[in-house]
Design a protein around this motif. Structure first.
Motif, PDB file in Angstrom:
ATOM      1  N   LEU A 102       0.837  -1.192   0.000  1.00 40.63           N
ATOM      2  CA  LEU A 102       0.000   0.000   0.000  1.00 40.63           C
ATOM      3  C   LEU A 102       0.873   1.244   0.000  1.00 40.63           C
ATOM      4  O   LEU A 102       1.828   1.345   0.781  1.00 40.63           O
ATOM      5  CB  LEU A 102      -0.906   0.015   1.235  1.00 40.63           C
ATOM      6  N   THR A 103       0.531   2.211  -0.855  1.00 45.33           N
ATOM      7  CA  THR A 103       1.209   3.506  -0.891  1.00 45.33           C
ATOM      8  C   THR A 103       0.155   4.603  -0.917  1.00 45.33           C
ATOM      9  O   THR A 103      -0.864   4.471  -1.602  1.00 45.33           O
ATOM     10  CB  THR A 103       2.095   3.634  -2.143  1.00 45.33           C
ATOM     11  N   PHE A 104       0.400   5.681  -0.177  1.00 43.29           N
ATOM     12  CA  PHE A 104      -0.477   6.850  -0.241  1.00 43.29           C
ATOM     13  C   PHE A 104       0.216   7.940  -1.037  1.00 43.29           C
ATOM     14  O   PHE A 104       1.372   8.292  -0.764  1.00 43.29           O
ATOM     15  CB  PHE A 104      -0.835   7.383   1.144  1.00 43.29           C
ATOM     16  N   VAL A 105      -0.525   8.506  -1.992  1.00 40.49           N
ATOM     17  CA  VAL A 105       0.000   9.569  -2.848  1.00 40.49           C
ATOM     18  C   VAL A 105      -0.927  10.776  -2.739  1.00 40.49           C
ATOM     19  O   VAL A 105      -2.128  10.661  -2.996  1.00 40.49           O
ATOM     20  CB  VAL A 105       0.094   9.099  -4.312  1.00 40.49           C
ATOM     21  N   LEU A 106      -0.369  11.914  -2.367  1.00 37.76           N
ATOM     22  CA  LEU A 106      -1.150  13.152  -2.347  1.00 37.76           C
ATOM     23  C   LEU A 106      -1.342  13.629  -3.783  1.00 37.76           C
ATOM     24  O   LEU A 106      -0.366  13.926  -4.482  1.00 37.76           O
ATOM     25  CB  LEU A 106      -0.452  14.228  -1.518  1.00 37.76           C
ATOM     26  N   GLN A 107      -2.595  13.676  -4.223  1.00 35.86           N
ATOM     27  CA  GLN A 107      -2.892  14.028  -5.601  1.00 35.86           C
ATOM     28  C   GLN A 107      -2.528  15.475  -5.870  1.00 35.86           C
ATOM     29  O   GLN A 107      -2.475  16.312  -4.961  1.00 35.86           O
ATOM     30  CB  GLN A 107      -4.370  13.782  -5.903  1.00 35.86           C
ATOM     31  N   PRO A 108      -2.283  15.820  -7.115  1.00 38.59           N
ATOM     32  CA  PRO A 108      -1.892  17.200  -7.426  1.00 38.59           C
ATOM     33  C   PRO A 108      -3.075  18.151  -7.481  1.00 38.59           C
ATOM     34  O   PRO A 108      -4.167  17.801  -7.933  1.00 38.59           O
ATOM     35  CB  PRO A 108      -1.244  17.065  -8.811  1.00 38.59           C
ATOM     36  N   LEU A 109      -2.859  19.340  -6.995  1.00 46.61           N
ATOM     37  CA  LEU A 109      -3.775  20.473  -7.137  1.00 46.61           C
ATOM     38  C   LEU A 109      -2.987  21.542  -7.883  1.00 46.61           C
ATOM     39  O   LEU A 109      -1.873  21.890  -7.474  1.00 46.61           O
ATOM     40  CB  LEU A 109      -4.229  20.972  -5.769  1.00 46.61           C
ATOM     41  N   ALA A 110      -3.540  22.064  -8.954  1.00 47.52           N
ATOM     42  CA  ALA A 110      -2.782  22.930  -9.857  1.00 47.52           C
ATOM     43  C   ALA A 110      -1.997  24.030  -9.145  1.00 47.52           C
ATOM     44  O   ALA A 110      -0.801  24.212  -9.411  1.00 47.52           O
ATOM     45  CB  ALA A 110      -3.713  23.519 -10.912  1.00 47.52           C
ATOM     46  N   PRO A 111      -2.601  24.806  -8.239  1.00 48.21           N
ATOM     47  CA  PRO A 111      -1.831  25.893  -7.615  1.00 48.21           C
ATOM     48  C   PRO A 111      -0.735  25.409  -6.674  1.00 48.21           C
ATOM     49  O   PRO A 111       0.133  26.208  -6.295  1.00 48.21           O
ATOM     50  CB  PRO A 111      -2.898  26.700  -6.865  1.00 48.21           C
ATOM     51  N   TRP A 112      -0.762  24.128  -6.274  1.00 50.86           N
ATOM     52  CA  TRP A 112       0.321  23.580  -5.460  1.00 50.86           C
ATOM     53  C   TRP A 112       1.513  23.155  -6.311  1.00 50.86           C
ATOM     54  O   TRP A 112       2.590  22.890  -5.781  1.00 50.86           O
ATOM     55  CB  TRP A 112      -0.157  22.375  -4.659  1.00 50.86           C
ATOM     56  N   VAL A 113       1.301  23.073  -7.620  1.00 53.99           N
ATOM     57  CA  VAL A 113       2.357  22.599  -8.515  1.00 53.99           C
ATOM     58  C   VAL A 113       3.175  23.760  -9.058  1.00 53.99           C
ATOM     59  O   VAL A 113       4.405  23.770  -8.965  1.00 53.99           O
ATOM     60  CB  VAL A 113       1.759  21.762  -9.665  1.00 53.99           C
ATOM     61  N   ARG A 114       2.491  24.766  -9.643  1.00 54.09           N
ATOM     62  CA  ARG A 114       3.188  25.894 -10.265  1.00 54.09           C
ATOM     63  C   ARG A 114       2.152  26.939 -10.676  1.00 54.09           C
ATOM     64  O   ARG A 114       0.944  26.713 -10.574  1.00 54.09           O
ATOM     65  CB  ARG A 114       3.971  25.430 -11.487  1.00 54.09           C
ATOM     66  N   GLU A 115       2.625  28.062 -11.160  1.00 56.39           N
ATOM     67  CA  GLU A 115       1.738  29.059 -11.743  1.00 56.39           C
ATOM     68  C   GLU A 115       1.114  28.490 -13.018  1.00 56.39           C
ATOM     69  O   GLU A 115       1.791  27.797 -13.787  1.00 56.39           O
ATOM     70  CB  GLU A 115       2.500  30.338 -12.069  1.00 56.39           C
ATOM     71  N   PRO A 116      -0.163  28.746 -13.265  1.00 56.84           N
ATOM     72  CA  PRO A 116      -0.801  28.161 -14.449  1.00 56.84           C
ATOM     73  C   PRO A 116      -0.256  28.735 -15.751  1.00 56.84           C
ATOM     74  O   PRO A 116       0.145  29.899 -15.814  1.00 56.84           O
ATOM     75  CB  PRO A 116      -2.279  28.523 -14.265  1.00 56.84           C
ATOM     76  N   LEU A 117      -0.251  27.895 -16.788  1.00 60.82           N
ATOM     77  CA  LEU A 117       0.042  28.371 -18.127  1.00 60.82           C
ATOM     78  C   LEU A 117      -1.098  29.278 -18.598  1.00 60.82           C
ATOM     79  O   LEU A 117      -2.201  29.229 -18.051  1.00 60.82           O
ATOM     80  CB  LEU A 117       0.189  27.189 -19.083  1.00 60.82           C
ATOM     81  N   PRO A 118      -0.872  30.099 -19.618  1.00 56.78           N
ATOM     82  CA  PRO A 118      -1.959  30.973 -20.097  1.00 56.78           C
ATOM     83  C   PRO A 118      -3.235  30.210 -20.435  1.00 56.78           C
ATOM     84  O   PRO A 118      -4.337  30.665 -20.098  1.00 56.78           O
ATOM     85  CB  PRO A 118      -1.335  31.624 -21.337  1.00 56.78           C
ATOM     86  N   ARG A 119      -3.108  29.053 -21.076  1.00 58.09           N
ATOM     87  CA  ARG A 119      -4.300  28.282 -21.415  1.00 58.09           C
ATOM     88  C   ARG A 119      -5.001  27.789 -20.159  1.00 58.09           C
ATOM     89  O   ARG A 119      -6.231  27.818 -20.063  1.00 58.09           O
ATOM     90  CB  ARG A 119      -3.913  27.094 -22.299  1.00 58.09           C
ATOM     91  N   GLU A 120      -4.233  27.322 -19.179  1.00 58.05           N
ATOM     92  CA  GLU A 120      -4.824  26.866 -17.928  1.00 58.05           C
ATOM     93  C   GLU A 120      -5.538  28.004 -17.210  1.00 58.05           C
ATOM     94  O   GLU A 120      -6.636  27.829 -16.678  1.00 58.05           O
ATOM     95  CB  GLU A 120      -3.732  26.254 -17.039  1.00 58.05           C
ATOM     96  N   ARG A 121      -4.927  29.175 -17.213  1.00 59.20           N
ATOM     97  CA  ARG A 121      -5.547  30.315 -16.533  1.00 59.20           C
ATOM     98  C   ARG A 121      -6.886  30.677 -17.179  1.00 59.20           C
ATOM     99  O   ARG A 121      -7.861  30.991 -16.488  1.00 59.20           O
ATOM    100  CB  ARG A 121      -4.602  31.522 -16.553  1.00 59.20           C
ATOM    101  N   LEU A 122      -6.947  30.619 -18.500  1.00 60.66           N
ATOM    102  CA  LEU A 122      -8.208  30.897 -19.187  1.00 60.66           C
ATOM    103  C   LEU A 122      -9.287  29.897 -18.773  1.00 60.66           C
ATOM    104  O   LEU A 122     -10.438  30.270 -18.532  1.00 60.66           O
ATOM    105  CB  LEU A 122      -7.998  30.844 -20.708  1.00 60.66           C
ATOM    106  N   LEU A 123      -8.915  28.628 -18.686  1.00 56.32           N
ATOM    107  CA  LEU A 123      -9.873  27.598 -18.288  1.00 56.32           C
ATOM    108  C   LEU A 123     -10.317  27.787 -16.840  1.00 56.32           C
ATOM    109  O   LEU A 123     -11.502  27.671 -16.522  1.00 56.32           O
ATOM    110  CB  LEU A 123      -9.254  26.210 -18.476  1.00 56.32           C
ATOM    111  N   PHE A 124      -9.363  28.092 -15.957  1.00 53.73           N
ATOM    112  CA  PHE A 124      -9.708  28.289 -14.547  1.00 53.73           C
ATOM    113  C   PHE A 124     -10.631  29.501 -14.383  1.00 53.73           C
ATOM    114  O   PHE A 124     -11.609  29.452 -13.631  1.00 53.73           O
ATOM    115  CB  PHE A 124      -8.449  28.490 -13.701  1.00 53.73           C
ATOM    116  N   ASP A 125     -10.315  30.574 -15.078  1.00 53.97           N
ATOM    117  CA  ASP A 125     -11.126  31.779 -14.964  1.00 53.97           C
ATOM    118  C   ASP A 125     -12.553  31.535 -15.451  1.00 53.97           C
ATOM    119  O   ASP A 125     -13.521  32.034 -14.859  1.00 53.97           O
ATOM    120  CB  ASP A 125     -10.502  32.921 -15.764  1.00 53.97           C
ATOM    121  N   GLU A 126     -12.687  30.769 -16.522  1.00 51.60           N
ATOM    122  CA  GLU A 126     -14.024  30.467 -17.027  1.00 51.60           C
ATOM    123  C   GLU A 126     -14.827  29.678 -16.002  1.00 51.60           C
ATOM    124  O   GLU A 126     -16.007  29.969 -15.753  1.00 51.60           O
ATOM    125  CB  GLU A 126     -13.938  29.685 -18.337  1.00 51.60           C
TER     126      GLU A 126
END
Length: 304
Positions: free
Chosen positions: A199-223
């Protein structure tokens, strides 16, 4: 004018998040669903297509012999993937960790109590299990915004009602989510040991915990923020500092149980290229993101 979601991710219209009411776990995917992007077995578990074209499922057809399990919530289900073949279990089986078939053992919008209960309710359907990877953690922290009377003894779930106007401070939310996650993980450990599975536990990724969003990601998040309350309710837990604090506390809890731990947020931050489009929304990945997650799991957990 075409919206960013319609332009960059038109397949997302098929992820409707309409779930079937189910006793004990509250809600689950419908069985025998077939859409242009995903399919489920008779119980509602997503199908994992294999290298030879044959599937591996919890409730229907699968190869003989031992299997590996990836458990969790909507990210494990593969919301955001363009097909069953693009989910993390499928990329593990077909590319990065192909020695054994992988079962997709995920319920959308589940917290840690629901993930555990789901496993106990369907354990009788499983073949021999060699490995269980629990990729989770975000939903408990998201649900920590709800007041104590909604938490009960085992944590709130996503149908507990609207969020309150007053949100607990981040440190309280992290402590609460960590306690629930580690408490339920201790039972996963008992079950895995009884099955003879790692058994292994893995903390799943949350975008703002990884890095600043790319322009395309920011557009999607804002929408998405125009139609949801994510930014209002979760800005306080969306900082890198909160993500690292949560990971450190979960790592300590896992160490106390003797369960290996991996923070995918730091792993993704180190591995992603500057132009890699990883996230469809803050919680779910693109095909590229899920493939990179599968590669990192294989590397860090030694699962070739």
């Amino acid at each position: 004018m075409t919206s960013p979601r319609a332009e960059f991710a038109p397949h997302m219209e098929h992820y409707t998040f309409v779930l079937e009411d189910q006793p004990y776990v509250g809600y689950f995917q419908y069985g025998h669903e077939k859409t242009p992007v995903y399919s489920t077995d008779r119980h509602g578990f997503r199908v994992t297509p294999g290298p030879d074209g044959g599937p591996a499922t919890v409730g229907d057809e699968r190869p003989d012999g031992p299997h590996r399990i990836l458990a969790g919530s909507s990210a494990v289900f593969g919301v955001g993937a363009t097909s069953d073949a693009a989910t993390v279990p499928a990329r593990l089986w077909n590319a990065h960790a192909p020695r054994l078939p992988w079962l997709n053992f995920a319920g959308q919008s589940h917290n840690s109590a629901q993930e555990l209960l789901l496993f106990t309710l369907f354990q009788h359907e499983l073949p021999e299990v060699e490995e269980i990877v629990l990729l989770s953690g975000v939903n408990n922290l998201v649900l920590s915004r709800l007041p104590e009377e909604k938490q009960g003894r085992h944590g709130a779930f996503f149908e507990c009602g609207p969020a309150p106007d007053v949100i607990p401070p981040p440190e309280q939310r992290v402590a609460h989510a960590t306690e629930l996650t580690v408490r339920h993980l201790s039972v996963w450990k008992l079950l895995a040991d009884a099955l003879g599975a790692r058994l292994t536990f893995v903390l799943q990724p949350l975008a703002p915990w990884v890095r600043e969003p790319l322009p395309r990601e920011r557009l999607l998040f804002d929408e998405l923020d125009e139609v949801s309350n994510f930014r209002r309710f979760h800005n306080d837990i969306s900082t890198t500092a909160v993500g690292r604090s949560y990971a450190e506390q979960l790592a300590g809890g896992c160490a106390g149980l003797g369960v290996p731990f991996l923070d995918l947020n730091t792993a993704l931050a180190e591995a992603a290229g500057p132009e890699d489009w990883l996230f469809i929304d803050r919680v779910h990945c693109t095909d590229r993101g899920y493939d990179l997650v599968a590669r990192l799991l294989t590397h860090h957990l030694d699962m070739g």
